[in-house]
Design an enzyme around this catalytic site. Structure first.
Site, PDB file in Angstrom:
ATOM      1  N   ASP A   1       0.843  -1.185   0.000  1.00 20.36           N
ATOM      2  CA  ASP A   1       0.000   0.000   0.000  1.00 20.36           C
ATOM      3  C   ASP A   1       0.884   1.244   0.000  1.00 20.36           C
ATOM      4  OD1 ASP A   1      -2.473   1.214  -0.079  1.00 20.36           O
ATOM      5  OD2 ASP A   1      -2.600   1.415   2.092  1.00 20.36           O
TER       6      ASP A   1
ATOM      7  N   HIS B   1      -4.051  13.940   0.468  1.00 22.68           N
ATOM      8  CA  HIS B   1      -4.293  13.075   1.626  1.00 22.68           C
ATOM      9  C   HIS B   1      -3.132  13.169   2.620  1.00 22.68           C
ATOM     10  CE1 HIS B   1      -5.252   9.575   4.091  1.00 22.68           C
ATOM     11  NE2 HIS B   1      -4.063   9.066   3.805  1.00 22.68           N
TER      12      HIS B   1
ATOM     13  N   ARG C   1      -8.438   3.706  12.694  1.00 24.31           N
ATOM     14  CA  ARG C   1      -7.588   4.865  13.018  1.00 24.31           C
ATOM     15  C   ARG C   1      -7.073   4.841  14.444  1.00 24.31           C
ATOM     16  NH1 ARG C   1      -6.324   6.235   8.014  1.00 24.31           N
ATOM     17  NH2 ARG C   1      -8.150   6.647   6.750  1.00 24.31           N
TER      18      ARG C   1
ATOM     19  N   LYS D   1      -4.540  -2.093   9.585  1.00 27.40           N
ATOM     20  CA  LYS D   1      -4.785  -2.238   8.150  1.00 27.40           C
ATOM     21  C   LYS D   1      -4.984  -3.688   7.752  1.00 27.40           C
ATOM     22  CE  LYS D   1      -3.699   2.115   6.902  1.00 27.40           C
ATOM     23  NZ  LYS D   1      -4.490   2.956   5.981  1.00 27.40           N
TER      24      LYS D   1
END
Lengths: 416, 416
Positions: free
Chosen positions: A123, A130, A232, A248
């Site tokens: 990723d 962002h 988060r 994640k």
């Protein structure tokens, strides 16, 4: 290039994601006990490639490649085979060809499964707006971008086993959470569960040593929409010093259809102008990013959906080819089936942000939904849908919905 | 338990890594054009399991599992099959059994290849002295351990495609390097190439949701020595905010033999006393770490080797079972063939540090080698060898050498 017409009538509209210009690849389960099979979307139908191959209607490279429920074997054949199949399909499904409706299955009647076996999943963090938004929230506007960000397509290895196909329910994870004023963490269900709107590149050819940006682009088979579900609060406590891990690892959802690089060819666009010149190995010899519109819709349980963000893949600062080149600099071997997430794609506007973390500014400014509810982060029962498409002259090259519903956390994850 | 005797004479000494008590699993290539095969080390020989299975001497679960050059299929069968094979091998190779030397191949005559297909590779950071040393160098003694370290077995996803077997040469990588006083990075060969002495756990059973520490221990098939080659200068510039990436992607070397959990059973030991109580999900119901001596030897090209560090697996603060449990908390699915690196294992003494970064204190105190040279980091031509073994009563359960030679960086990685 205008809309190319097909004998499959539903493909000949400006509204479908799947005109003849597209021909995206997936794997479908007909639900009749037969093995899942490779297919090509055309209008609201699927052309059954496994059947077409076994009947000699399609032939690639002399040996069967569509007798398995995955595109990996076909990807291994390489760019010439990729071009060959596209030519054969364009001929078979084009307006003038003999209609072969016995090779068609309705998309409404099947379940899409994972189109590839994901070898490894990386990723990236290639969206500048962002990275700036998140950096501003955590480190202030002056130190928003990390010092390396304008030099490196920052990325980290994710967990391939957690990649799922659109439609898979996503269970809210447990994890270690610690509030800023608390001394020690608790083990609890995630309270700040989020989406990340990303573009995923699928690596279709292997490499042993470093590859140039041009070679990297040649290795890419196609693209998917990708939602990198993110916890988060778990991330905030765990990520120093070695990066995100369990935050994640719950799930990453991809769209069921792989849109090929060939279908996106008319929509190539350059990455943005650089304020810091890139090192030569990262410079692109030609346009390698894409103009693809994206949107995120959120539907609470039993309520209407609201489009909460609209943005475009062209906002990425680093293309997938640049990401892939950087990935190989250390000699890291790449494999057929590797998946590269772009990182969250946000635009400059408030309603162009690709995560709730940014949309609600870390929960300080909850967003309003059409049904009257508000959201800072995802609630149980929420269904998230990513959509995307490149807009041609009277046609769209789309990806189909990339969707997932959040379901409640386990009552006690260690109860037996 | 004393030394168990075998009819293979070389297995009946206190010096061999591979007495009957051990029976570690590997895959060997006989170099005669036959397919590589699964085998078991016994003394200085290998018992050919593929041949034994095809002749009916060994039978597990009714179908062939050793007709492939990897232990993954066997691992999938689960703990009962694992125990069954160990019983059969102990009988076949024990002192009283019929000597079957036609099933033996000399270790000196074969090349060992990867014993498993690595599904995914995770690297932890579970050595307290290592984390303290590195933290002291980078953040000062007061802030050495990150705040989360005593609560979480910190880990990050590595790159499975870069895992190689002992004996594979390791090419010095290129990467982005930036000195502390430089404004911008250069793209150059790594100048601070390092080893990391680790213990690797091999996951032999899959999981879908969170697993307890007891279940995690049951899922572990065995252990290997592991050298996580690390480019310190690449890491320093890239690792914020998402963790190490290309710095760790050049190669990770594992020992050729998997020592089973069963063989290590007599050497179980508890992880250290806690200064911060662990959250209940991480607490161990019984001893799940191991007393395994480790050493690192460095041999410059054409020079004698020097043992530069000696330490023990029991220095780990978190066992592999604890690491694995934490890995599953988010719902992350684990797969057969997953590899978990422990993180660098250092002891409290100066000569018990498992990396050159620590041994040379970031290059400030180069170490002296027996041949007269000094080292801050690895030089081209250096051969690194990890060794490890659990010391029993008159026998050792060892891993065989885990070795790798550093070769020069490519002249220009993008030259074609």
């Amino acid at each position: 290039m205008p809309l190319q017409k097909s004998w499959v009538e539903s493909a000949n509209t400006a509204e479908t994601d799947f005109p003849l210009n597209n021909l995206p690849y997936g794997v479908f389960d007909a639900g009749d006990g037969t093995m899942p099979r490779c297919g090509v979307a055309i209008g609201d139908m699927i052309f059954d490639l496994c059947k077409a191959e076994s009947n000699g209607l399609v032939e690639i490279g002399g040996a069967a490649v569509f007798d398995v429920p995955s595109w990996n074997n076909f990807m291994e054949l390489g760019p010439e085979a990729w071009a060959d199949l596209r030519r054969q399909l364009t001929d078979l499904l084009g307006e003038g060809a003999e209609p072969r409706s016995d090779y068609l299955v309705s998309q409404a009647d099947v379940t899409m499964i994972m189109p590839i076996t994901v070898a490894e999943y990386t990723d990236f963090y290639a969206g500048r707006h962002h990275a700036t938004n998140v950096g501003t929230m955590f480190r202030g506007a002056e130190n928003a971008l990390p010092p390396n960000w304008l030099s490196i397509p920052i990325g980290y290895n994710g967990r391939a086993s957690s990649v799922v196909v659109s439609g898979t329910e996503v269970r809210r994870p447990w994890g270690q959470l610690k509030g800023p004023d608390e001394a020690l963490p608790r083990f609890e269900p995630c309270k700040r569960f989020d989406l990340e709107l990303e573009f995923g590149a699928i690596v279709g050819q292997p490499s042993e040593g470093p590859v140039t940006v041009e070679e990297a682009d040649d290795m890419i088979f196609g693209y998917v929409l990708l939602n990198d579900w993110s916890a988060r609060d778990i991330q905030a406590w765990e990520y120093q010093p070695l990066g995100p891990f369990q935050a994640k690892a719950t799930a990453t959802t991809i769209s069921p259809w792989i849109v090929t690089k060939a279908a996106l060819e008319p929509f190539r666009t350059s990455t943005p102008e650089r304020e810091r010149e890139l090192l030569p190995y990262l410079q692109e010899p030609r346009a390698m990013n894409y103009d693809v519109n994206l949107e995120v819709a959120l539907a609470p349980e039993n309520l209407v959906e609201t489009v909460i963000a609209r943005t475009n893949v062209k906002e990425l600062y680093y293309s997938a080819a640049q990401q892939l080149t950087h990935h190989t600099t250390s000699g890291c071997p790449m494999q057929v089936g590797d998946l590269l997430g772009s990182g969250t794609i946000s635009g400059t506007e408030k309603d162009s942000r690709g995560s709730l973390l940014e949309l609600s500014w870390s929960g300080k400014e909850p967003i309003a939904l059409d049904g009257g509810e508000t959201r800072s982060f995802l609630e149980d029962g929420d269904t998230l849908t990513l959509r995307g498409g490149a807009q041609g002259d009277g046609y769209r090259v789309g990806f189909g919905d990339c969707t997932g519903k959040v379901i409640a956390a386990l009552a006690d994850p260690f109860a037996r």
